[in-house]
Design an enzyme around this catalytic site. Structure first.
Site, mmCIF file in Angstrom:
data_model
loop_
_atom_site.group_PDB
_atom_site.id
_atom_site.type_symbol
_atom_site.label_atom_id
_atom_site.label_comp_id
_atom_site.label_asym_id
_atom_site.label_seq_id
_atom_site.Cartn_x
_atom_site.Cartn_y
_atom_site.Cartn_z
ATOM 1 C CB ALA A 164 76.286 -0.734 38.058
ATOM 2 C CG HIS A 165 74.391 -0.356 33.310
ATOM 3 N ND1 HIS A 165 73.898 0.648 32.520
ATOM 4 C CD2 HIS A 165 75.633 0.039 33.684
ATOM 5 C CE1 HIS A 165 74.787 1.589 32.404
ATOM 6 N NE2 HIS A 165 75.846 1.260 33.095
#
Lengths: 344, 344, 344
Positions: C236-237
């Protein structure tokens, strides 16, 4: 559009009631209307049977008289019969033979095959008759695809693999990427082990969207005839899967594990590497399989969910279950003085 | 580049301090420098507030005086305000209208739409105004895509599906592949059930990279307005998801399960099939949902991790928890002689 | 084809026996035949050593005399030695320099690079020497790819990202899609937070098929040098991963979590967001990591599987483990009257 007697002539079963009724579609009991053929596969849908507007219904022998005001087809397995009727009503479209001008084809292609726009086929690819290669697919050099197999758009098959006849591979699937094989230097640096095996897929296999099947390291990864793989499954190098095994979505199978025939593996289950699972094993959804299984049967290892506050209260004890067991042993010792063996 | 009073004029909030300060960017408190607008959304970042070099800060009403040497925008929900400012600073680029010469388009396309290289659109596809179809996307015959929806490169949407307005679908997503539906012969062989339903996606939906949403078997698979789906989610046939439900990465939802509105499902959670989850349910990461949920709230079912040796010691007891509970019952019986009911 | 003394001259190790024996291939002990070089990396394969038809074997120093009738290469880590021999036998093919006529290239490309059919490279993309961009890949504007990196077919890299030298990215991987970032209105509606960070990938990184790595929200997502990522991983980011960390298939890592160097994460493990994991941590397969880890070591949190009936009987107690612990406390209190503190 079929008359009921036509269906029974083709697919078997016993017709009860008006043989000339025409049905146009299959449908669930709930959604069925005029012209639809519905089915009762599970007694829990019995309340829907009476309410259904279906023109005819497929019933098991022991349910044949649960509905008397409409024609019925009586068959030992109504769900299986429904599947066959659904195939009759929804035939697979024939390939649109030919190579799209925006495809890049470096191999011979049989005239009956369909190659979509943006597809790329490298040297030495061999396609059987009636193969469909969807838009944007890529097939690496030397890979063989059997007769009647259909690749949906954007499937990737690396070089040197084998896919049998009459398979269906859905969009985004990747067959034959390198297995995850590295040796570790003392420094922590990883040295890649070339993955020189293949993926070999049998006949009548279906592979779901975005599923990945890695090529073998030295030997092959093998998927048996009649296997059905759902979406987003990951199959690592050197895995072998026996015939007619069905695997639900998001399952991961680590390297070199062997799975028998006719197994059923539930969604999000995981199997660690180098295991052996015998035929006819059922793994429940969400179960981590961390040891080999030698007896057919159903195996489970998931955790019941609870309201979060209850979970916090109950699951905190998992971290010290051994201490709790020890306290029970102490109580047992003290209690009657006799019990001086460790009970477990 | 905006003056603070311009921001407040567009987005609301109360400005405290120099209205003429100009900000060029949004940033976290930690990374912000001259010309940046930062925000305090969580009190745990309070230490960073004083140290921050931001030119201005978005604060909640109860935090407005925690920083007095710089201009502030006071808003009830600083994170939401930040989101809106960030949209102002980073507008979505307009489509580059036109069809790339390497696209294969067999349908009418509005002049405002952008069709990237390698994209293929089959007969009867309908696109709204300002739709963007990224490089290498495939859209099957008869699928409809609403106004303003953007497909990143390499999205696949099968035939006959519906996507609403203003959606974003990320690379590698597959919409409308066949659901996993088979009937089993006595021999173990699986007979495919044609999947003739559609996928119907509402407006303002975002779908993450490599997420898969299967078409319905007979009915449709339905994703409600405003849903947000992260990467690598698997949604099986006939699932219905209510409006504004958000689902984190790697979640799997099995067939025919219905999820209410405004639910939040944590990463790697799994839902088995045929469940019903009511509105406003929160599922924690890694939780397997194996029964329906009828009350809003937070639900959890994961396992605490431990050092491996502790885990071995504690979790071995899980295999014989019933025996442990039985031993406690025996101790209770023997202990005072009164307790002869089963306490659980 | 190499003589054993040539191998030892290139790769080190001590040769015992006939230096002039020629080997053509590496193989496992089991599959090896005439002309094959096998290896014994694990004592559990000792029975296969005697039976093997290999022409020569790689052995550890303490195993050098377990086989005396054939030439041996003695090396401290036979598996690592095997990896290097396998690379010699299976060299990576040189790029087929040039741009395929069906590629859409809007940037300068070095003459040594290979751009496959259907690939699209937007404005401002920068490629190093000897880069391979497979069929149907997409690279967004301004992304930089280092020397010698190879993208398999159908890789997507969004705009503005950085990939180092000598990386391998497998089919279907998606690098730089938007992170999952939304702020929630009171109504339940989600407001998208533009994701303006990048993905920055170091040198010598391998990324598996259909793995997804999201771009940062404001800062970057960072993958360190020498990391090895298997298939279907979701990152994920704003995640940071340290050098030489290896991650097995189907792992999910939520936003902003930082992982140290030389970690190993087992298949289907999950890490929730905003954690910090130190160097040299090993996470077992299927483990949910829900808190930061500050000490190297092996951590586990999975559930043992059982036959389904046993699981039902044992795991039902998990829902009321707190009550069971309370009953043990009660027994302890009553038992000797002394123990009036809560023992846990």
């Amino acid at each position: 559009m079929f008359r009921l007697d036509e269906l029974v002539a083709r697919l078997g079963g016993v017709l009860v009631g008006d043989a000339g009724v025409v049905v146009r579609r299959v449908a669930t009991l709930e959604q069925a209307g005029e012209g639809d053929l519905a089915f009762l596969a599970n007694r829990k849908y019995l309340p829907q049977l009476q309410r259904s507007a279906a023109s005819a219904v497929i019933l098991a022998p022991d349910a044949r008289d649960l509905l008397v005001d409409r024609p019925r087809i009586v068959a030992p397995d109504p769900y299986l019969y429904f599947a066959r009727v659904a195939q009759l009503f929804n035939p697979v479209p024939a390939p649109q033979a030919g190579i799209h001008p925006l495809a890049a084809v470096a191999c011979a292609v049989p005239p009956s095959a369909e190659i979509g726009p943006g597809a790329s086929l490298e040297e030495g690819v061999e396609l059987g008759e009636d193969v469909v290669v969807g838009a944007g697919c890529h097939i690496g050099r030397g890979t063989r695809i059997g007769r009647g197999t259909r690749l949906a758009p954007r499937v990737t098959i690396y070089h040197g693999c084998v896919v049998g006849d009459d398979c269906i591979i859905h969009a985004g699937a990747v067959i034959g990427a390198d297995g995850f094989g590295f040796a570790r230097e003392k420094s922590g640096r990883w040295v890649k082990i070339p993955q020189v095996g293949r993926v070999v897929i049998g006949n009548d296999v279906e592979i779901g969207a975005n599923t990945t099947i890695d090529r073998g390291a030295l030997d092959d990864t093998v998927i048996g005839d009649g296997c059905k793989l759902d979406n987003q499954i990951q199959i690592a190098h050197n895995v072998h899967i026996g015939a007619c095994t069905a695997i639900a979505g998001c399952v991961g199978i680590a390297g070199s594990t062997r799975i028998g025939a006719r197994c059923m593996i539930g969604g999000q289950a995981g199997l660690i590497g180098h295991l052996s699972i015998c035929d006819d094993v059922v793994i429940s959804a969400g179960t981590l399989v961390s040891k080999s299984i030698t007896q057919p049967g159903v195996y489970t290892g998931s955790v019941p969910l609870q309201r979060h506050a209850d979970w916090v209260r109950n699951f905190s004890h998992l971290r010290r279950l051994d201490a709790l067991a020890e306290r029970v042993r102490t109580l047992e010792h003290g209690h009657d003085g006799r019990n001086d063996r460790k009970p477990d």
